[in-house]
Write a protein that holds these residues in place. Structure first.
Motif, PDB file in Angstrom:
ATOM      1  N   SER A   1      -9.898 -13.998  -4.205  1.00  0.00           N
ATOM      2  CA  SER A   1     -10.691 -13.172  -3.298  1.00  0.00           C
ATOM      3  C   SER A   1     -11.639 -14.040  -2.489  1.00  0.00           C
ATOM      4  CB  SER A   1     -11.491 -12.126  -4.084  1.00  0.00           C
ATOM      5  OG  SER A   1     -10.629 -11.227  -4.747  1.00  0.00           O
TER       6      SER A   1
ATOM      7  N   ILE B   1      -7.980 -10.793   0.136  1.00  0.00           N
ATOM      8  CA  ILE B   1      -7.343 -11.221  -1.109  1.00  0.00           C
ATOM      9  C   ILE B   1      -6.087 -11.997  -0.751  1.00  0.00           C
ATOM     10  CG2 ILE B   1      -6.147  -8.996  -1.298  1.00  0.00           C
ATOM     11  CD1 ILE B   1      -6.096  -9.455  -4.343  1.00  0.00           C
TER      12      ILE B   1
ATOM     13  N   LYS C   1      -8.633  -6.427   1.911  1.00  0.00           N
ATOM     14  CA  LYS C   1      -8.617  -5.548   0.745  1.00  0.00           C
ATOM     15  C   LYS C   1      -8.592  -4.086   1.178  1.00  0.00           C
ATOM     16  CE  LYS C   1     -10.909  -8.479  -2.695  1.00  0.00           C
ATOM     17  NZ  LYS C   1     -12.037  -8.588  -3.647  1.00  0.00           N
TER      18      LYS C   1
ATOM     19  N   VAL D   1      -8.186  -4.930  -7.427  1.00  0.00           N
ATOM     20  CA  VAL D   1      -8.105  -4.732  -5.976  1.00  0.00           C
ATOM     21  C   VAL D   1      -7.405  -3.426  -5.660  1.00  0.00           C
ATOM     22  CG1 VAL D   1      -7.220  -5.664  -3.812  1.00  0.00           C
ATOM     23  CG2 VAL D   1      -8.108  -7.217  -5.572  1.00  0.00           C
TER      24      VAL D   1
END
Length: 322
Positions: free
Chosen positions: A178, A165, A34, A8
């Motif tokens: 996620s 996330i 994210k 990420v």
């Protein structure tokens, strides 16, 4: 540390920066958009629309918002929005300089806002803490809810979704999950919500205008079923058995309904439900009905449900010649 978290935050510096700005205590979970969401054009469109809407609404207050994360967390803008849109007067300071004062102010504002929006606690996607910590996801959910409630005609872009996330601080380190989260629904859902809001507003806050709307609908209906020698005077009772609704649809859509397909003189609730369900199916097949309707509500004479159905026809055929 969960190796997925490194996927990420592709740059170690970005991960370090996140951990500095977001202290996650043991057992705590934190959900955020994210970092790659900056490449999401629909998200940017929504942010720009909300910023423009806020600035237009608060133009007389000389408030200019440039960043949703940086300009809303202290409660000042939300305070002005609530007072402007909801005609509320809150007993809080206009400007709160310390974090303690900001938290107290946000608590009062959000409590008033949640009551105004008539949402259950389980429906809330924001909190004092998330707004105060400049959580963009929570801020967007809050602003969209406010806009839909106070200005349902605002052209909110549909289907805005973001990759999120969720980071959890477990005994084994940071664990991530996620997901994809919708901030706005589909165009059809937004239209349905907009219409629901309009009729809810009519019944709850403008009952004095209800008779005027009824007269418009009755005039529209009689304009078309009058050719069949029919006359509608009572919307609650005369649409309950589904017969008039079916005949009206046939007149407007230009087709003949076989008498074997419905009950012209229904003698029971079952037969009335058959007629109403047939009418709803015809509206759906014709692309006129894009929201769910409980046929039992129509049979029971629920005025709000009946008016929503009639509005589907009125909005398309109000200019149709008799």
């Amino acid at each position: 540390m969960d190796p997925d978290i490194l996927n990420v935050f592709t740059q170690p510096a970005a991960l370090n920066q996140f951990l500095v700005e977001n202290v996650i205590t043991p057992g705590e979970k934190k959900k955020l958009i994210k970092p790659t969401a900056s490449n999401n054009p629909k998200l940017e469109e929504l942010k720009l629309l909300l910023i423009d809407w806020i600035n237009t609404t608060l133009k007389q207050e000389h408030i200019v918002v440039k960043s949703l994360e940086e300009d809303l967390y202290d409660g000042l803008v939300l305070h002005h929005l609530l007072e402007k849109l909801g005609s509320f007067k809150l007993d809080v300071d206009k400007i709160a300089l310390t974090e303690k004062k900001q938290r107290q102010k946000l608590s009062v504002i959000l409590e008033a806002m949640d009551k105004c929006l008539q949402l259950d606690e389980s429906q809330l996607k924001w909190s004092v803490e998330s707004i105060l910590t400049k959580d963009l996801l929570s801020t967007l959910h809050l602003l969209v809810a406010i806009a839909k409630h106070f200005q349902p005609s605002l052209a909110i872009p549909p289907n805005v979704q973001v990759e999120t996330i969720t980071i959890e601080n477990t005994s084994k380190g940071l664990k991530t999950t996620s997901a994809v989260e919708y901030i706005t629904g589909s165009k059809e859902n937004l239209e349905e919500q907009s219409m629901d809001d309009a009729f809810d507003e009519l019944f709850s806050r403008a009952p004095d205008r209800l008779d005027d709307v009824k007269k418009v609908f009755l005039q529209f209906v009689n304009q078309h079923v009058g050719k069949l020698g029919l006359n509608v005077k009572d919307m609650e009772s005369q649409f309950a058995d589904g017969v008039l609704l079916l005949l009206l649809i046939g007149q407007l859509e230009g087709y003949f309904l076989n008498l074997r397909d419905f009950f012209l003189t229904p003698a029971s609730t079952t037969e009335m439900l058959h007629n109403v369900n047939l009418a709803l199916d015809l509206l759906t097949d014709g692309g006129l009905l894009n929201f769910s309707v409980n046929s039992e509500d129509i049979v029971k004479g629920d005025m709000k449900s009946t008016m929503r159905i009639l509005y589907c026809l009125y909005s398309k055929y109000k200019t149709k010649e008799t």
